[in-house]
Design a protein around this motif. Structure first.
Motif, PDB file in Angstrom:
ATOM      1  N   GLU A 147     -22.453   4.570   2.355  1.00 60.46           N
ATOM      2  CA  GLU A 147     -21.091   4.453   2.474  1.00 60.46           C
ATOM      3  C   GLU A 147     -19.883   4.370   1.121  1.00 60.46           C
ATOM      4  O   GLU A 147     -19.564   4.487   0.775  1.00 60.46           O
ATOM      5  CB  GLU A 147     -20.273   4.249   3.818  1.00 60.46           C
ATOM      6  CG  GLU A 147     -20.861   4.777   4.650  1.00 60.46           C
ATOM      7  CD  GLU A 147     -20.254   4.130   5.797  1.00 60.46           C
ATOM      8  OE1 GLU A 147     -20.240   4.941   7.305  1.00 60.46           O
ATOM      9  OE2 GLU A 147     -20.284   2.729   6.087  1.00 60.46           O
ATOM     10  N   THR A 148     -20.749   3.131   0.425  1.00 60.00           N
ATOM     11  CA  THR A 148     -20.439   2.878  -0.483  1.00 60.00           C
ATOM     12  C   THR A 148     -20.525   3.626  -1.295  1.00 60.00           C
ATOM     13  O   THR A 148     -19.573   4.041  -2.352  1.00 60.00           O
ATOM     14  CB  THR A 148     -20.613   0.983  -0.670  1.00 60.00           C
ATOM     15  OG1 THR A 148     -20.525   0.760   0.320  1.00 60.00           O
ATOM     16  CG2 THR A 148     -19.978   0.479  -2.057  1.00 60.00           C
ATOM     17  N   VAL A 149     -21.548   3.554  -1.809  1.00 56.89           N
ATOM     18  CA  VAL A 149     -21.906   5.115  -2.685  1.00 56.89           C
ATOM     19  C   VAL A 149     -21.139   5.957  -2.999  1.00 56.89           C
ATOM     20  O   VAL A 149     -21.303   6.626  -3.730  1.00 56.89           O
ATOM     21  CB  VAL A 149     -23.685   4.788  -2.883  1.00 56.89           C
ATOM     22  CG1 VAL A 149     -24.007   6.295  -3.708  1.00 56.89           C
ATOM     23  CG2 VAL A 149     -24.568   3.454  -3.567  1.00 56.89           C
ATOM     24  N   ALA A 150     -21.417   6.832  -1.749  1.00 60.12           N
ATOM     25  CA  ALA A 150     -20.478   8.040  -1.332  1.00 60.12           C
ATOM     26  C   ALA A 150     -19.411   7.767  -1.768  1.00 60.12           C
ATOM     27  O   ALA A 150     -18.444   9.119  -2.508  1.00 60.12           O
ATOM     28  CB  ALA A 150     -20.735   8.923   0.093  1.00 60.12           C
ATOM     29  N   GLY A 151     -18.456   6.878  -1.206  1.00 61.48           N
ATOM     30  CA  GLY A 151     -17.056   6.668  -1.518  1.00 61.48           C
ATOM     31  C   GLY A 151     -17.159   6.808  -3.474  1.00 61.48           C
ATOM     32  O   GLY A 151     -15.730   7.599  -4.072  1.00 61.48           O
ATOM     33  N   ALA A 152     -18.007   6.330  -3.705  1.00 60.27           N
ATOM     34  CA  ALA A 152     -17.745   6.092  -5.211  1.00 60.27           C
ATOM     35  C   ALA A 152     -17.862   7.396  -6.387  1.00 60.27           C
ATOM     36  O   ALA A 152     -17.410   7.985  -7.693  1.00 60.27           O
ATOM     37  CB  ALA A 152     -18.991   5.081  -6.524  1.00 60.27           C
ATOM     38  N   VAL A 153     -18.672   7.736  -5.468  1.00 69.05           N
ATOM     39  CA  VAL A 153     -19.434   9.586  -6.183  1.00 69.05           C
ATOM     40  C   VAL A 153     -17.785  10.744  -5.840  1.00 69.05           C
ATOM     41  O   VAL A 153     -17.886  11.425  -7.106  1.00 69.05           O
ATOM     42  CB  VAL A 153     -20.577   9.995  -5.427  1.00 69.05           C
ATOM     43  CG1 VAL A 153     -21.114  11.848  -5.643  1.00 69.05           C
ATOM     44  CG2 VAL A 153     -21.249   9.337  -6.103  1.00 69.05           C
ATOM     45  N   LEU A 209     -13.696  13.197  -8.064  1.00 66.83           N
ATOM     46  CA  LEU A 209     -11.941  13.583  -8.547  1.00 66.83           C
ATOM     47  C   LEU A 209     -11.502  13.481  -9.316  1.00 66.83           C
ATOM     48  O   LEU A 209     -10.483  14.421 -10.221  1.00 66.83           O
ATOM     49  CB  LEU A 209     -11.254  13.335  -7.385  1.00 66.83           C
ATOM     50  CG  LEU A 209      -9.909  13.087  -7.174  1.00 66.83           C
ATOM     51  CD1 LEU A 209      -9.077  14.603  -7.082  1.00 66.83           C
ATOM     52  CD2 LEU A 209      -9.058  12.102  -6.317  1.00 66.83           C
ATOM     53  N   GLY A 210     -12.080  12.136  -9.966  1.00 68.86           N
ATOM     54  CA  GLY A 210     -11.278  12.413 -11.433  1.00 68.86           C
ATOM     55  C   GLY A 210     -11.897  12.951 -12.342  1.00 68.86           C
ATOM     56  O   GLY A 210     -10.936  12.985 -13.267  1.00 68.86           O
TER      57      GLY A 210
END
Length: 295
Positions: A138-144, A149-150
């Motif tokens: 979940e941590t990696v997915a949030g960053a990706v 989006l960025g």
């Protein structure tokens, strides 16, 4: 479905290729309340960077139209989560976000910092107060998800990993958090908005509870008197106890998205994504720092 069954589903997915789906499962099923609170605080802490807080005060978006600005931000960001980047709704939401940001003089560094708060603050909140800690998937997915989006927002030099997002956030705050009178006005208006969602007799307590959840650098930047150690310990313990109570509840079977939050109050008759947000009018006076642009 058992309590940890969805986590096992997430662990069976690819955190890079399936990043947005994992993020949707985490934010809409596993931790909808926690994501809503952590993203509120993520946006709130950006006001402590004077260039951000001052701009929001000049546009009056977070002082005179606080509820609308809160609603629009939550609805636009979550439309991408709910429907996906390449859906009609996702493309419309990102186009509207970009139109708004191009209307103002915002540095790439500030844009990147705000993006970092979306990645880092949910993990920090959930690890502290959620019914379980956020998994590595979940941590990696949030960053990706937020890196994607960025990129679609045209932000440059975006961090590549969660750890890089976290380092960028911490170093930017250490260098830029500072007192600004206009930013304090935005902060006060936001705290008043959050308190207004509850019965009037409870509002002073809600303000104190919110301040008790803020870290020392943020309190110093806004020059708030820190709540007592006992108050901070009580509020944070209560938040942790809530997480433990949620752990004992059955898992959520239906998604919960931002448009379903009771705090969203500005559109009782519905809304159109392409009509959300600010629209500086060509030919009319605009506050310092703004520059009108065609949609």
């Amino acid at each position: 479905m058992k309590r940890f069954e969805r986590l096992e589903q997430i662990r069976g997915m690819d955190p890079c290729k399936d990043a947005s789906e994992i993020y949707r499962l985490a934010s809409a099923y596993e931790f909808p309340w926690d994501f809503a609170r952590s993203l509120e605080l993520a946006l709130y802490r950006t006001y402590a960077v004077p260039s951000i807080g001052r701009l929001l005060a000049q546009t009056a978006e977070f002082t005179d139209r606080t509820q609308k600005r809160y609603d629009d931000t939550a609805l636009l960001l979550d439309a991408v989560v709910e429907h996906g980047f390449d859906s009609e709704q996702g493309r419309t939401a990102i186009r509207r976000i970009n139109q708004m940001h191009r209307s103002y003089d915002i540095s790439n560094d500030d844009m990147r910092y705000v993006l970092c708060t979306f990645v880092v603050m949910p993990k920090r909140w959930i690890d502290a107060y959620g019914w379980r800690r956020l998994s590595r998937h979940e941590t990696v997915a949030g960053a990706v998800h937020y890196r994607t989006l960025g990129l679609r927002m045209g932000i440059k030099d975006i961090p590549g990993t969660y750890e890089e997002f976290e380092h960028c956030l911490d170093t930017y705050e250490a260098a830029h958090f500072a007192w600004d009178e206009d930013a304090r006005r935005v902060s006060d208006a936001t705290l008043a908005l959050m308190a207004s969602w509850y019965p009037r007799p409870l509002r002073p307590l809600l303000r104190t509870a919110t301040l008790a959840l803020l870290d020392e650098p943020l309190l110093r930047a806004f020059r708030y008197t820190p709540p007592s150690a006992a108050t901070r310990a009580f509020v944070r313990r209560a938040a942790r106890l809530r997480g433990r109570a949620v752990r004992l509840m059955p898992p959520r079977r239906a998604p919960h998205h931002a448009r379903q939050n009771w705090e969203i109050k500005g559109y009782p008759n519905g809304y159109r994504l392409d009509e959300l947000g600010t629209r500086p009018v060509r030919g009319c006076p605009v506050p310092p720092g703004e520059r009108p642009v065609a949609d």
